[in-house]
Scaffold this active site. Structure first.
Site, PDB file in Angstrom:
ATOM      1  N   LEU A  30       0.686  -1.338  -0.108  1.00 60.21           N
ATOM      2  CA  LEU A  30      -0.129   0.009   0.136  1.00 60.21           C
ATOM      3  C   LEU A  30       0.884   1.388   0.000  1.00 60.21           C
ATOM      4  O   LEU A  30       1.876   1.305   0.621  1.00 60.21           O
ATOM      5  CB  LEU A  30      -0.808  -0.025   1.177  1.00 60.21           C
ATOM      6  CG  LEU A  30      -1.892  -1.250   1.310  1.00 60.21           C
ATOM      7  CD1 LEU A  30      -3.010  -1.091   2.467  1.00 60.21           C
ATOM      8  CD2 LEU A  30      -2.728  -1.398   0.132  1.00 60.21           C
ATOM      9  N   HIS A  31       0.384   2.307  -0.586  1.00 57.00           N
ATOM     10  CA  HIS A  31       0.953   3.662  -0.800  1.00 57.00           C
ATOM     11  C   HIS A  31      -0.013   4.663  -0.558  1.00 57.00           C
ATOM     12  O   HIS A  31      -1.364   4.198  -0.398  1.00 57.00           O
ATOM     13  CB  HIS A  31       1.622   3.690  -2.061  1.00 57.00           C
ATOM     14  CG  HIS A  31       1.083   3.308  -3.184  1.00 57.00           C
ATOM     15  ND1 HIS A  31      -0.056   4.149  -3.648  1.00 57.00           N
ATOM     16  CD2 HIS A  31       1.006   2.442  -4.170  1.00 57.00           C
ATOM     17  CE1 HIS A  31      -0.683   3.795  -4.899  1.00 57.00           C
ATOM     18  NE2 HIS A  31       0.199   2.959  -5.217  1.00 57.00           N
ATOM     19  N   HIS A  34      -3.500   4.242  -2.347  1.00 56.65           N
ATOM     20  CA  HIS A  34      -4.488   3.333  -1.762  1.00 56.65           C
ATOM     21  C   HIS A  34      -5.108   4.048  -0.489  1.00 56.65           C
ATOM     22  O   HIS A  34      -6.247   4.051  -0.271  1.00 56.65           O
ATOM     23  CB  HIS A  34      -3.835   1.991  -1.185  1.00 56.65           C
ATOM     24  CG  HIS A  34      -3.357   1.133  -2.125  1.00 56.65           C
ATOM     25  ND1 HIS A  34      -1.882   1.059  -2.521  1.00 56.65           N
ATOM     26  CD2 HIS A  34      -3.691   0.616  -3.247  1.00 56.65           C
ATOM     27  CE1 HIS A  34      -1.504   0.197  -3.577  1.00 56.65           C
ATOM     28  NE2 HIS A  34      -2.797   0.171  -3.907  1.00 56.65           N
ATOM     29  N   GLY A 144      -9.522   3.812  -8.006  1.00 59.76           N
ATOM     30  CA  GLY A 144      -8.524   4.883  -8.586  1.00 59.76           C
ATOM     31  C   GLY A 144      -8.535   5.159  -9.895  1.00 59.76           C
ATOM     32  O   GLY A 144      -8.705   4.233 -10.470  1.00 59.76           O
ATOM     33  N   GLN A 150      -9.626   0.105 -15.917  1.00 60.22           N
ATOM     34  CA  GLN A 150     -10.032  -0.886 -15.085  1.00 60.22           C
ATOM     35  C   GLN A 150     -11.524  -0.419 -14.410  1.00 60.22           C
ATOM     36  O   GLN A 150     -12.347  -1.081 -14.241  1.00 60.22           O
ATOM     37  CB  GLN A 150      -9.128  -1.139 -14.025  1.00 60.22           C
ATOM     38  CG  GLN A 150      -9.445  -1.883 -12.781  1.00 60.22           C
ATOM     39  CD  GLN A 150      -8.287  -2.276 -11.866  1.00 60.22           C
ATOM     40  OE1 GLN A 150      -7.503  -3.036 -11.998  1.00 60.22           O
ATOM     41  NE2 GLN A 150      -8.171  -1.563 -10.713  1.00 60.22           N
ATOM     42  N   MET A 181       1.543   7.377  -8.192  1.00 59.94           N
ATOM     43  CA  MET A 181       2.115   6.590  -7.345  1.00 59.94           C
ATOM     44  C   MET A 181       1.761   5.082  -7.714  1.00 59.94           C
ATOM     45  O   MET A 181       0.553   5.030  -8.337  1.00 59.94           O
ATOM     46  CB  MET A 181       1.420   6.879  -5.956  1.00 59.94           C
ATOM     47  CG  MET A 181       2.138   7.954  -5.270  1.00 59.94           C
ATOM     48  SD  MET A 181       1.758   7.981  -3.517  1.00 59.94           S
ATOM     49  CE  MET A 181       2.592   9.634  -3.326  1.00 59.94           C
ATOM     50  N   SER A 182       2.608   4.208  -7.615  1.00 62.37           N
ATOM     51  CA  SER A 182       2.293   2.873  -7.968  1.00 62.37           C
ATOM     52  C   SER A 182       3.062   1.795  -7.030  1.00 62.37           C
ATOM     53  O   SER A 182       4.361   2.118  -7.082  1.00 62.37           O
ATOM     54  CB  SER A 182       2.415   2.526  -9.545  1.00 62.37           C
ATOM     55  OG  SER A 182       2.503   1.178  -9.685  1.00 62.37           O
ATOM     56  N   SER A 183       2.442   0.655  -6.932  1.00 57.10           N
ATOM     57  CA  SER A 183       3.196  -0.410  -6.092  1.00 57.10           C
ATOM     58  C   SER A 183       4.590  -0.680  -6.753  1.00 57.10           C
ATOM     59  O   SER A 183       5.573  -1.112  -6.399  1.00 57.10           O
ATOM     60  CB  SER A 183       2.522  -1.419  -5.907  1.00 57.10           C
ATOM     61  OG  SER A 183       1.246  -1.259  -5.104  1.00 57.10           O
ATOM     62  N   ARG A 184       4.286  -0.608  -8.344  1.00 59.05           N
ATOM     63  CA  ARG A 184       5.485  -1.052  -9.261  1.00 59.05           C
ATOM     64  C   ARG A 184       6.615  -0.150  -9.180  1.00 59.05           C
ATOM     65  O   ARG A 184       7.646  -0.464  -9.851  1.00 59.05           O
ATOM     66  CB  ARG A 184       4.975  -1.389 -10.601  1.00 59.05           C
ATOM     67  CG  ARG A 184       4.342  -2.837 -10.515  1.00 59.05           C
ATOM     68  CD  ARG A 184       3.885  -3.289 -12.180  1.00 59.05           C
ATOM     69  NE  ARG A 184       3.309  -4.420 -12.054  1.00 59.05           N
ATOM     70  CZ  ARG A 184       1.986  -4.671 -12.309  1.00 59.05           C
ATOM     71  NH1 ARG A 184       0.995  -3.749 -12.501  1.00 59.05           N
ATOM     72  NH2 ARG A 184       1.636  -6.093 -12.334  1.00 59.05           N
TER      73      ARG A 184
HETATM   74  P1  AMP Z   1      -3.587  -1.976  -6.975  1.00 63.78           P
HETATM   75  O1  AMP Z   1      -3.298  -2.387  -5.592  1.00 63.78           O
HETATM   76  O2  AMP Z   1      -2.440  -1.445  -7.764  1.00 63.78           O
HETATM   77  O3  AMP Z   1      -4.466  -3.131  -7.615  1.00 63.78           O
HETATM   78  O4  AMP Z   1      -4.572  -0.822  -6.671  1.00 63.78           O
HETATM   79  C1  AMP Z   1      -5.644  -1.102  -5.861  1.00 63.78           C
HETATM   80  C2  AMP Z   1      -6.581   0.369  -6.018  1.00 63.78           C
HETATM   81  O5  AMP Z   1      -5.770   1.356  -5.837  1.00 63.78           O
HETATM   82  C3  AMP Z   1      -7.065   0.784  -7.466  1.00 63.78           C
HETATM   83  O6  AMP Z   1      -8.350   1.072  -7.590  1.00 63.78           O
HETATM   84  C4  AMP Z   1      -6.193   1.645  -7.938  1.00 63.78           C
HETATM   85  O7  AMP Z   1      -6.576   2.278  -9.140  1.00 63.78           O
HETATM   86  C5  AMP Z   1      -5.843   2.463  -6.924  1.00 63.78           C
HETATM   87  N1  AMP Z   1      -4.778   3.055  -7.014  1.00 63.78           N
HETATM   88  C6  AMP Z   1      -3.457   2.671  -7.255  1.00 63.78           C
HETATM   89  N2  AMP Z   1      -2.734   3.739  -7.390  1.00 63.78           N
HETATM   90  C7  AMP Z   1      -3.181   4.750  -7.049  1.00 63.78           C
HETATM   91  C8  AMP Z   1      -2.900   6.253  -7.008  1.00 63.78           C
HETATM   92  N3  AMP Z   1      -1.669   6.525  -7.366  1.00 63.78           N
HETATM   93  N4  AMP Z   1      -3.717   7.233  -6.792  1.00 63.78           N
HETATM   94  C9  AMP Z   1      -4.909   6.708  -6.545  1.00 63.78           C
HETATM   95  N5  AMP Z   1      -5.650   5.483  -6.722  1.00 63.78           N
HETATM   96  C10 AMP Z   1      -4.525   4.499  -6.838  1.00 63.78           C
END
Ligand code: AMP
Length: 285
Positions: A30-31, A34, A144, A150, A181-184
């Protein structure tokens, strides 16, 4: 905060939660993006359920399922701090027992952009989200805009299948330099992390060009693509599309969405932004 690993326990827990329930599905690590969804859910709901599940069916063979970043203790601490009521963290075997055979497809929308490059990806996403929606039975679920395609797919699916969970979209949270922001992002080398800001610059350049009067979708796409290529990124697509059908737009009349996907070495990044001409304001929606 309850941490739940089985479907049966989740079903039992949901009936004890105060309603409305706000649900935030995630793949963990998580960042602040999330966390922003969790805060929004809190502002609008009496209980918040977060799922943490790295969903194997949305990864293609050869993608990063095995090495997708995971840190459950840290995620649980963040959820606790954000006053989450329940973390639902099932195992793959719990979600996909050996005889599992049913999948959800959102035809049309699933085949474009990310779907064309990652065939089967959105089938995995739609299937797991449908299943999670049924198990949690929240009034609202928070997604997000970062994953724009998606979001459109999940919204369509929830409506089409009468899943009775409202899909709420939340703005993309960015690093100070504009990188979404992204987990990757943890995979990026120091040099590539610098280059990655080109995605945000490309989106900003397209918006400026539109405000300057250029309404051709293909011109704006070329501007974005050129900027990414110059910054050293390998572009999968740089598109200007209709905000809900995601079909390419030749002429931007009211509102459009810019969608980007590009690779930096082994890391693939996506980003997107609304494109609005000067004559179009929020109040016209
Ligand atoms: P993930 O864990 O990457 O599958 O993302 C889980 C949820 O968090 C999804 O609805 C994503 O669109 C959202 N999310 C991921 N990165 C961001 C971000 N930088 N800003 C807002 N929402 C995000």
């Amino acid at each position: 905060m309850q941490v739940i690993e089985t479907l049966d326990h989740m079903r039992a827990a949901r009936s004890a939660l105060r309603r409305p329930i706000g649900f935030v599905p995630t793949m963990g690590y998580l960042h602040d993006g999330h966390v922003s969804l969790i805060h929004r859910a809190h502002a609008e709901c009496a209980s918040v359920v977060v799922s943490i599940f790295v969903n194997p069916t949305q990864f293609l063979p050869g993608e990063d399922y095995e090495r997708y970043p995971r840190d459950t203790p840290r995620d649980l601490a963040l959820c606790e701090k954000a006053a989450v009521s329940v973390v639902f963290a099932p195992t793959p075997a719990e979600v996909y027992p050996p005889d599992f055979a049913s999948y959800v497809e959102v035809t049309g929308l699933q085949d474009r952009w990310e779907g064309a490059i990652r065939p089967g990806h959105f089938r995995g996403v739609a299937t797991v989200v449908a299943k999670l929606f049924r198990i949690v039975q929240a009034e609202r679920a928070y997604f997000g805009e970062k994953d724009y395609q998606q979001l459109q797919i999940v919204r369509r699916m929830a409506l089409d299948l009468c899943l009775d969970t409202d899909v709420i979209s939340c703005p993309t949270i960015r690093e100070p330099d504009g990188l979404a922001m992204s987990s990757r992002n943890v995979y990026l080398s120091a040099d590539d992390r610098q280059r990655a800001v080109a995605l945000f610059r490309a989106l900003s350049a397209a918006q400026s060009q539109l405000l300057g009067g250029e309404t051709s979708g293909s011109s704006l796409s070329s501007t974005m693509k050129d900027l990414l290529v110059k910054a050293g990124l390998d572009v999968d697509y740089a598109a200007v599309v209709h905000p809900s059908s995601l079909e390419p737009l030749e002429r931007i009349g009211r509102e459009a969405r810019a969608l980007l996907a590009a690779r930096l070495g082994p890391v693939r990044l996506i980003d997107n932004a609304p494109l609005r001409p000067a004559t179009w304001s929020e109040t016209q929606k």
